[in-house]
Motif scaffolding. Structure first.
Motif, short mmCIF file in Angstrom:
data_model
loop_
_atom_site.label_atom_id
_atom_site.label_comp_id
_atom_site.label_asym_id
_atom_site.label_seq_id
_atom_site.Cartn_x
_atom_site.Cartn_y
_atom_site.Cartn_z
N UNK A 1 -2.59 -10.38 4.70
CA UNK A 1 -1.74 -10.26 3.52
C UNK A 1 -2.50 -9.56 2.39
N UNK A 2 -3.73 -10.01 2.12
CA UNK A 2 -4.53 -9.38 1.08
C UNK A 2 -4.82 -7.92 1.39
N UNK A 3 -5.12 -7.62 2.65
CA UNK A 3 -5.39 -6.24 3.06
C UNK A 3 -4.19 -5.34 2.87
N UNK A 4 -2.99 -5.83 3.25
CA UNK A 4 -1.76 -5.05 3.09
C UNK A 4 -1.49 -4.71 1.63
N UNK B 1 -7.38 2.54 7.28
CA UNK B 1 -6.85 1.20 7.04
C UNK B 1 -5.40 1.07 7.45
N UNK B 2 -4.60 2.08 7.13
CA UNK B 2 -3.19 2.07 7.53
C UNK B 2 -3.05 2.15 9.05
N UNK C 1 -8.53 -1.84 3.30
CA UNK C 1 -8.81 -1.40 4.66
C UNK C 1 -9.87 -2.24 5.33
N UNK C 2 -10.90 -2.62 4.57
CA UNK C 2 -11.96 -3.47 5.11
C UNK C 2 -11.43 -4.85 5.49
N UNK C 3 -10.48 -5.36 4.70
CA UNK C 3 -9.87 -6.65 5.03
C UNK C 3 -9.05 -6.57 6.31
#
Length: 272
Positions: free
Chosen positions: A161-164, A251-252, A127-129
């Motif tokens: 991409x990393x956050x997902x 985050x979502x 979520x932070x990403x």
């Protein structure tokens, strides 16, 4: 097959039309939810100051003074960075500060090897990403036309991409913790499929909406800390899980607002 595709497109248009009324409020609500676990945690440390000091000193071996500094650092960083995140000021520094809290607490409290906590922490980091990616995208939009910044664009798509991928790690804790009943099986199947779609970036916004709905129901039914007696030691743990889940929902919701990024099936489809 064509009829199914048409029906799917109609549903998507209907959702888009309905969501358009609320979209201006998505970012601030999403950011507020995302940092809610840090705000709650800072308040909990202040209220339980002496207990926290005792635990760190006796059970975690922190020297006197270091435990004070560690807790002060947590309180200040969580409150300041949460405010910066909500107000969209110095977001990169805010994300770095909150990231240091997640990592620091994992080791300080000895929770790094707790599977459920580890999965949830990865989702919060995801979520932070997404929050960082939103900030990077805002900067790109504010740039003058005709002055492209390739490195910034590349960095944003990797961060998204990393956050997902990290966001969906929460559902791994559902697979391996708790008693398997009908409700949990339904959550795992629907949520797991939606997680795969989010990670791939296929129908990512709608999959994220489904996950938000599932997490909302799950959080109210399972993490109902308000119904637990205040003298029960489990209350704090359930309350912590409740606010962590709220953060992951944030985050979502940010993902719904920002989109999956260029490293996604949704974006690749636009090229054809």
């Amino acid at each position: 097959m064509e009829q199914l595709r048409d029906a799917s497109e109609k549903v998507e248009k209907s959702i888009d039309s309905y969501a358009r009324h609320f979209k201006p409020y998505f970012p601030v609500v999403a950011r507020s939810l995302l940092v809610s676990t840090f705000i709650e945690d800072s308040i909990r440390i202040i209220v339980q100051w002496s207990n926290q000091l005792f635990y760190l000193k006796v059970y975690r071996g922190f020297p006197t003074g270091i435990n004070h500094l560690f807790l002060l650092y947590n309180i200040i960083v969580m409150l300041v960075c949460s405010w910066l995140s909500i107000s969209k000021k110095y977001t990169e520094y805010a994300v770095a500060g909150l990231f240091s809290i997640v990592i620091g607490q994992s080791f300080a409290y000895g929770l790094i090897f707790d599977f459920s906590f580890f999965m949830r922490s990865l989702s919060v980091i995801g979520g932070l990403l997404i929050l960082l990616a939103e900030s990077l995208l805002s900067k790109r939009r504010d740039m003058f036309a005709g002055i492209p910044n390739i490195s910034e664009a590349d960095r944003t798509k990797y961060v998204l991409l990393g956050g997902r991928i990290l966001l969906v790690f929460l559902f791994f804790s559902f697979l391996f913790s708790g008693e398997m009943n009908f409700f949990r099986i339904v959550v795992v199947v629907i949520g797991g499929f939606s997680c795969i779609l989010v990670a791939l970036g296929f129908k990512a916004k709608y999959s994220a909406m489904i996950l938000i709905a599932i997490l909302s129901i799950f959080n109210l039914l399972v993490n109902n800390w308000w119904s637990i007696d205040t003298n029960n030691s489990q209350r704090d743990f359930v309350k912590y899980d409740f606010f962590q889940t709220l953060s992951i929902m944030g985050g979502f919701l940010l993902l719904v607002n920002v989109g999956p990024g260029s490293f996604s099936v949704d974006e690749k489809k636009k090229d054809y």
